[in-house]
Every structure is written in C-alpha cells, then in structure tokens.
Design a protein around this motif. Structure first.
Motif, PDB file in Angstrom:
ATOM      1  N   LEU A   1       3.764  -1.767   0.508  1.00 39.40           N
ATOM      2  CA  LEU A   1       2.444  -2.398   0.437  1.00 39.40           C
ATOM      3  C   LEU A   1       2.174  -2.897  -0.967  1.00 39.40           C
ATOM      4  CD1 LEU A   1       0.240   0.111   2.450  1.00 39.40           C
ATOM      5  CD2 LEU A   1       1.042  -2.122   3.179  1.00 39.40           C
ATOM      6  N   SER A   2       1.546  -4.051  -1.038  1.00 44.77           N
ATOM      7  CA  SER A   2       1.054  -4.538  -2.319  1.00 44.77           C
ATOM      8  C   SER A   2      -0.410  -4.113  -2.428  1.00 44.77           C
ATOM      9  CB  SER A   2       1.161  -6.062  -2.381  1.00 44.77           C
ATOM     10  OG  SER A   2       0.258  -6.648  -1.461  1.00 44.77           O
ATOM     11  N   ASP A   3      -0.985  -4.280  -3.602  1.00 45.48           N
ATOM     12  CA  ASP A   3      -2.411  -3.949  -3.750  1.00 45.48           C
ATOM     13  C   ASP A   3      -3.261  -4.778  -2.798  1.00 45.48           C
ATOM     14  OD1 ASP A   3      -1.990  -2.006  -5.647  1.00 45.48           O
ATOM     15  OD2 ASP A   3      -2.372  -3.324  -7.356  1.00 45.48           O
ATOM     16  N   ALA A   4      -2.909  -6.053  -2.642  1.00 43.37           N
ATOM     17  CA  ALA A   4      -3.706  -6.935  -1.778  1.00 43.37           C
ATOM     18  C   ALA A   4      -3.634  -6.490  -0.322  1.00 43.37           C
ATOM     19  CB  ALA A   4      -3.222  -8.372  -1.913  1.00 43.37           C
ATOM     20  N   THR A   5      -2.439  -6.168   0.157  1.00 42.25           N
ATOM     21  CA  THR A   5      -2.327  -5.790   1.566  1.00 42.25           C
ATOM     22  C   THR A   5      -2.882  -4.406   1.832  1.00 42.25           C
ATOM     23  OG1 THR A   5      -0.051  -5.005   1.257  1.00 42.25           O
ATOM     24  CG2 THR A   5      -0.329  -7.258   2.037  1.00 42.25           C
ATOM     25  N   SER A   6      -2.790  -3.512   0.886  1.00 45.47           N
ATOM     26  CA  SER A   6      -3.338  -2.179   1.131  1.00 45.47           C
ATOM     27  C   SER A   6      -4.856  -2.151   1.017  1.00 45.47           C
ATOM     28  CB  SER A   6      -2.715  -1.145   0.190  1.00 45.47           C
ATOM     29  OG  SER A   6      -3.018  -1.451  -1.147  1.00 45.47           O
ATOM     30  N   ASN A   7      -5.438  -3.083   0.277  1.00 48.61           N
ATOM     31  CA  ASN A   7      -6.894  -3.119   0.129  1.00 48.61           C
ATOM     32  C   ASN A   7      -7.580  -3.886   1.253  1.00 48.61           C
ATOM     33  OD1 ASN A   7      -6.921  -1.570  -2.173  1.00 48.61           O
ATOM     34  ND2 ASN A   7      -6.792  -3.322  -3.540  1.00 48.61           N
ATOM     35  N   SER A   8      -6.862  -4.760   1.942  1.00 50.27           N
ATOM     36  CA  SER A   8      -7.469  -5.582   2.994  1.00 50.27           C
ATOM     37  C   SER A   8      -8.160  -4.766   4.085  1.00 50.27           C
ATOM     38  CB  SER A   8      -6.426  -6.507   3.613  1.00 50.27           C
ATOM     39  OG  SER A   8      -5.995  -7.436   2.680  1.00 50.27           O
ATOM     40  N   PRO A   9      -7.513  -3.731   4.654  1.00 51.99           N
ATOM     41  CA  PRO A   9      -8.204  -2.956   5.687  1.00 51.99           C
ATOM     42  C   PRO A   9      -9.475  -2.280   5.176  1.00 51.99           C
ATOM     43  CG  PRO A   9      -5.862  -2.425   5.685  1.00 51.99           C
ATOM     44  CD  PRO A   9      -6.140  -3.264   4.480  1.00 51.99           C
TER      45      PRO A   9
ATOM     46  N   THR B   1     -11.417  -3.321   2.729  1.00 48.18           N
ATOM     47  CA  THR B   1     -12.431  -4.356   2.556  1.00 48.18           C
ATOM     48  C   THR B   1     -13.073  -4.683   3.899  1.00 48.18           C
ATOM     49  OG1 THR B   1     -11.211  -5.261   0.688  1.00 48.18           O
ATOM     50  CG2 THR B   1     -12.831  -6.708   1.735  1.00 48.18           C
ATOM     51  N   ALA B   2     -12.254  -4.790   4.943  1.00 49.68           N
ATOM     52  CA  ALA B   2     -12.780  -5.099   6.278  1.00 49.68           C
ATOM     53  C   ALA B   2     -13.698  -3.988   6.781  1.00 49.68           C
ATOM     54  CB  ALA B   2     -11.634  -5.327   7.246  1.00 49.68           C
TER      55      ALA B   2
ATOM     56  N   SER C   1     -16.970  -3.922   4.732  1.00 45.99           N
ATOM     57  CA  SER C   1     -17.878  -5.042   4.986  1.00 45.99           C
ATOM     58  C   SER C   1     -18.500  -4.940   6.375  1.00 45.99           C
ATOM     59  CB  SER C   1     -17.146  -6.378   4.817  1.00 45.99           C
ATOM     60  OG  SER C   1     -16.144  -6.516   5.793  1.00 45.99           O
TER      61      SER C   1
END
Length: 105
Positions: free
Chosen positions: A56-64, A66-67, A70
């Motif tokens: 996982l990158s920071d972006a892909t691990s943070n996406s869930p 964030t969803a 929100s």
C-alpha cells in the motif's frame, strides 16, 4: 474498544509507522501477548512471495479512511427522514400499495 469517533486519532497515530507497526496498531491490543501474536502473524504473512498484492502507498491506504470519515458526517435531515420512514411502515395499506406499484413497473 475504540469508537468510530476516535478513528481520526488512531489514523494520525499511525503516521510514519512501518508496515509491521501499522499492522499491529490496527489489528492488535497493546498487551505483550497480543503484540507477540501480531508479530508472529505479520512474520507469517511475509513468507508468502507469489501472488501478493502490491504494498500500500500512503494514498491508497488513506482512501478508505477518507471515504468513511466523509460519509460519517451528521445529516441535518436525518430525523425528518427517519420520521417519514417510521410513519410509512406504520401505515401498512400505504406501504403495500406503493410496493405493489413499484413491483409492477
């Protein structure tokens, strides 16, 4: 047991952690026994070398996260919507009529 409201603090607490430390933070308690079991589990997972997902990158691990965060915002109309649903199901005849009309479409 942590609540959903503490999720931002939990996520913030994992910033800069290694993959193993992040795995332990999310999947295990702070007891010595739990940490030892978590480390053993992580070590076993690293033995698999074929057909593995990409790290996982920071972006892909943070996406869930964030969803989830929100979508977990309060809805100002929630009480009104709940009242309409409740009254709708209390009026059996109206419910059946609308359900049948929907099914006939």
């Amino acid at each position: 047991m942590p609540q959903l409201s503490s999720l931002p603090d939990i996520i913030a607490g994992t910033a800069g952690l290694s993959a193993e430390d992040s795995f332990l933070k999310f999947g295990f308690t702070g007891s010595a026994q739990s940490i030892a079991a978590g480390k053993a589990s992580y070590a076993r997972s690293q033995l698999y070398t074929t057909d593995r997902d990409l790290p996982l990158s920071d972006a892909t691990s943070n996406s869930p996260f964030t969803a989830v965060l929100s979508s977990a915002q309060p809805d100002a109309n929630a009480l009104t919507e709940l009242k309409s649903i409740t009254s709708f199901f209390q009026n059996h005849e109206a419910f059946v009529a609308k359900a049948l009309a929907f099914l006939e479409k």
